[in-house]
Scaffold this motif. Structure first.
Motif, PDB file in Angstrom:
ATOM      1  N   GLN A  16       0.839  -1.205   0.000  1.00 52.15           N
ATOM      2  CA  GLN A  16       0.000   0.000   0.000  1.00 52.15           C
ATOM      3  C   GLN A  16       0.872   1.252   0.000  1.00 52.15           C
ATOM      4  O   GLN A  16       1.868   1.342   0.723  1.00 52.15           O
ATOM      5  N   MET A  17       0.502   2.236  -0.837  1.00 58.82           N
ATOM      6  CA  MET A  17       1.251   3.485  -0.914  1.00 58.82           C
ATOM      7  C   MET A  17       0.992   4.332   0.330  1.00 58.82           C
ATOM      8  O   MET A  17      -0.153   4.504   0.752  1.00 58.82           O
ATOM      9  N   ILE A  18       2.071   4.883   0.897  1.00 58.09           N
ATOM     10  CA  ILE A  18       1.958   5.775   2.056  1.00 58.09           C
ATOM     11  C   ILE A  18       1.881   7.220   1.575  1.00 58.09           C
ATOM     12  O   ILE A  18       1.035   7.992   2.008  1.00 58.09           O
ATOM     13  N   PHE A  19       2.759   7.589   0.664  1.00 64.42           N
ATOM     14  CA  PHE A  19       2.636   8.859  -0.046  1.00 64.42           C
ATOM     15  C   PHE A  19       3.351   8.740  -1.385  1.00 64.42           C
ATOM     16  O   PHE A  19       4.155   7.833  -1.606  1.00 64.42           O
ATOM     17  N   ARG A  20       3.045   9.702  -2.261  1.00 66.64           N
ATOM     18  CA  ARG A  20       3.620   9.709  -3.602  1.00 66.64           C
ATOM     19  C   ARG A  20       4.477  10.948  -3.809  1.00 66.64           C
ATOM     20  O   ARG A  20       4.260  11.985  -3.176  1.00 66.64           O
ATOM     21  N   GLU A  21       5.395  10.813  -4.740  1.00 69.00           N
ATOM     22  CA  GLU A  21       6.244  11.935  -5.114  1.00 69.00           C
ATOM     23  C   GLU A  21       5.380  13.069  -5.654  1.00 69.00           C
ATOM     24  O   GLU A  21       4.499  12.861  -6.481  1.00 69.00           O
ATOM     25  N   GLY A  22       5.631  14.281  -5.155  1.00 70.85           N
ATOM     26  CA  GLY A  22       4.870  15.452  -5.587  1.00 70.85           C
ATOM     27  C   GLY A  22       3.636  15.721  -4.754  1.00 70.85           C
ATOM     28  O   GLY A  22       2.991  16.751  -4.923  1.00 70.85           O
ATOM     29  N   GLN A  23       3.302  14.813  -3.839  1.00 66.53           N
ATOM     30  CA  GLN A  23       2.103  14.975  -3.022  1.00 66.53           C
ATOM     31  C   GLN A  23       2.370  15.960  -1.883  1.00 66.53           C
ATOM     32  O   GLN A  23       3.435  15.955  -1.269  1.00 66.53           O
ATOM     33  N   LEU A  24       1.394  16.820  -1.594  1.00 66.84           N
ATOM     34  CA  LEU A  24       1.485  17.761  -0.481  1.00 66.84           C
ATOM     35  C   LEU A  24       0.814  17.158   0.741  1.00 66.84           C
ATOM     36  O   LEU A  24      -0.383  16.865   0.718  1.00 66.84           O
ATOM     37  N   ASN A  25       1.577  16.969   1.796  1.00 67.00           N
ATOM     38  CA  ASN A  25       1.028  16.423   3.033  1.00 67.00           C
ATOM     39  C   ASN A  25       2.041  16.695   4.143  1.00 67.00           C
ATOM     40  O   ASN A  25       2.993  15.931   4.323  1.00 67.00           O
ATOM     41  N   PRO A  26       1.902  17.791   4.856  1.00 67.81           N
ATOM     42  CA  PRO A  26       2.917  18.220   5.820  1.00 67.81           C
ATOM     43  C   PRO A  26       2.960  17.351   7.086  1.00 67.81           C
ATOM     44  O   PRO A  26       2.678  17.816   8.187  1.00 67.81           O
ATOM     45  N   VAL A  27       3.279  16.086   6.926  1.00 70.49           N
ATOM     46  CA  VAL A  27       3.476  15.198   8.067  1.00 70.49           C
ATOM     47  C   VAL A  27       4.686  14.310   7.789  1.00 70.49           C
ATOM     48  O   VAL A  27       5.049  14.071   6.629  1.00 70.49           O
ATOM     49  N   ALA A  28       5.312  13.856   8.841  1.00 70.84           N
ATOM     50  CA  ALA A  28       6.381  12.866   8.757  1.00 70.84           C
ATOM     51  C   ALA A  28       5.897  11.607   9.465  1.00 70.84           C
ATOM     52  O   ALA A  28       4.852  11.606  10.128  1.00 70.84           O
ATOM     53  N   TYR A  29       6.641  10.529   9.304  1.00 69.23           N
ATOM     54  CA  TYR A  29       6.237   9.261   9.894  1.00 69.23           C
ATOM     55  C   TYR A  29       7.432   8.610  10.592  1.00 69.23           C
ATOM     56  O   TYR A  29       8.567   8.678  10.088  1.00 69.23           O
ATOM     57  N   MET A  30       7.146   7.965  11.707  1.00 67.32           N
ATOM     58  CA  MET A  30       8.141   7.135  12.364  1.00 67.32           C
ATOM     59  C   MET A  30       7.639   5.692  12.352  1.00 67.32           C
ATOM     60  O   MET A  30       6.487   5.430  12.708  1.00 67.32           O
ATOM     61  N   VAL A  31       8.504   4.784  11.938  1.00 64.36           N
ATOM     62  CA  VAL A  31       8.115   3.383  11.829  1.00 64.36           C
ATOM     63  C   VAL A  31       8.075   2.753  13.215  1.00 64.36           C
ATOM     64  O   VAL A  31       9.072   2.758  13.946  1.00 64.36           O
ATOM     65  N   LYS A  32       6.921   2.233  13.593  1.00 65.18           N
ATOM     66  CA  LYS A  32       6.789   1.501  14.852  1.00 65.18           C
ATOM     67  C   LYS A  32       6.918  -0.008  14.637  1.00 65.18           C
ATOM     68  O   LYS A  32       7.476  -0.723  15.459  1.00 65.18           O
TER      69      LYS A  32
END
Length: 420
Positions: A16-32
């Protein structure tokens, strides 16, 4: 507190895609839990630039700079991610000393600049770019000989290879095969160019030793510009009329395997393989990883791809008229006698060449000649064919199961006698 943490946790399934190149979404992710692949598309190829393990953070530049993501992120397996938004990150940064905050911001700005510098953007107008390569290919293919008297040599239509053209486009532009085909089909519908199929065939000997066509396939296509001299003028006008749309250049990379497709459509891989063999699934949906396929093809050798090895079916697995090739000749003769000449014609008309050869081999020469003659111009009625198929396969099972059924009845009778 527990509720707040739960609200900022996201889960993604494998692939499953988490985000795509060029997408605007001002969040970061930490892998749990799990792993995440970060990749970019370079020369129309998927290039892995990193793998994120539990405890690692990705997408942080989008939070700090507010810029779009510079890569794609996909779940390698089931993953749990902690979402870090701007508020959370700013709170963490405010706890750091002032010099450290400035250093972090400077480093993130530098990373963003470098990523944009090396980032390969797709063509701003893929339609017009593909048309330009069409024109260049025509010029490269055009023979140097002069045209007929009074004609313009630059305006002589010259066919060229579809396969070679697509390969050149993918080497130059960051576009998918789907986008190339969409442009070519649009140009053909508008009458600007023609696309003609170059077919080839495989042959097989029948029982009499004659070579008959076993199957046909499209070996290549020829592309021809109808009016080469004015083609680019027409293409520019068409480009201006197209609706503005900028689909993500990596959307076609969401591949699924056969098992995943079966789960999506609530089917089984076995049924899907049969539909592929019957050409029920469009050819433009087939994609293979080029390097892996090239390596595998070299291992298998050319002979592997020249003939099809058919899996022998059990009686219970028979489904269609073409499965009759797995039935012995004596049983088929009995079936044909029971269903009659008309229904044999229906089966023959709806069968593939290999099955037809098998059927004719179970008939006398006179009957075989009549079947071939009568079915030459016969249209196949799918409903009638389905009914005759079901009847013929039921007879095959009945005839092949007589011995087992009699033995079973005899055992049941013995058991009843013993019970008395």
């Amino acid at each position: 507190m527990g509720d707040s943490t739960q609200e900022k946790t996201k889960s993604f399934n494998k692939g499953q895609m988490i985000f795509r190149e060029g997408q605007l979404n001002p969040v970061a992710y930490m892998v749990k839990k799990g792993t995440v692949s970060i990749y970019r598309v370079v020369n129309n190829r998927k290039v892995i630039v990193g793998r994120m393990l539990p405890g690692q953070i990705f997408g942080e530049s989008a939070v700090i700079t507010g810029a779009p993501f510079h890569a794609n992120a996909v779940a390698d397996d089931f993953v749990d991610l902690l979402v870090i938004d701007q508020t959370t990150l700013k709170t963490l940064l405010l706890k750091c000393p002032g010099p450290m905050q400035r250093i972090v911001r400077y480093l993130m700005d530098r990373i963003s600049v470098l990523e944009r510098a090396v980032h390969e953007q797709p063509a701003p107008n893929s339609f017009l770019s593909i048309c330009q390569i069409l024109e260049l290919t025509h010029k490269a293919t055009r023979p140097p000989a002069p045209a007929a008297k009074g004609g313009d040599p630059a305006n002589v239509p010259v066919p060229f290879s579809y396969v070679d053209f697509c390969r050149n486009v993918r080497n130059v532009l960051l576009v998918s095969q789907l986008e190339i085909d969409e442009v070519l089909e649009r140009l053909q519908r508008l009458g600007v160019m023609t696309i003609s199929e170059i077919k080839s065939a495989t042959y097989r000997k029948d029982v009499l030793g004659n070579m008959n066509v076993s199957s046909e396939y499209v070996q290549d296509k020829h592309l021809t510009l109808k009016e080469p001299a004015s083609f680019m003028t027409v293409a520019r006008n068409l480009s201006m009329e197209l609706p503005e749309k900028t689909p993500p250049c990596t959307s076609e990379l969401d591949f699924i395997d056969m098992q995943g497709l079966a789960e999506m459509v609530k089917s089984t891989p076995e049924i899907l393989y049969k539909k592929l063999a019957q050409h029920e699934i469009p050819q433009n949906l087939f994609f293979f990883p080029a390097d892996a396929m090239r390596e595998w093809a070299q291992v298998k050798g050319e002979d592997f791809f020249q003939r099809v090895k058919r899996k022998r079916l059990n009686i219970d697995e028979l489904e269609s008229v073409d499965d009759l090739v797995f039935v012995d000749n004596n049983t088929l003769r009995d079936v044909f006698q029971k269903i009659g000449f008309h229904k044999v014609l229906v089966l023959y008309a709806g069968a593939q060449e290999e099955t037809r050869t098998k059927m004719l081999g179970c008939m006398s020469g006179k009957i075989a000649a009549m079947v071939k003659e009568e079915s030459a111009d016969r249209a196949v009625d799918d409903m009638e064919l389905a009914d005759v198929e079901a009847e013929a396969i039921a007879l095959v099972r009945e005839l092949k199961g007589d011995g087992k059924g009699a033995a079973k009845e005899e055992r049941n009778a013995d058991a009843k006698g013993a019970g008395k």
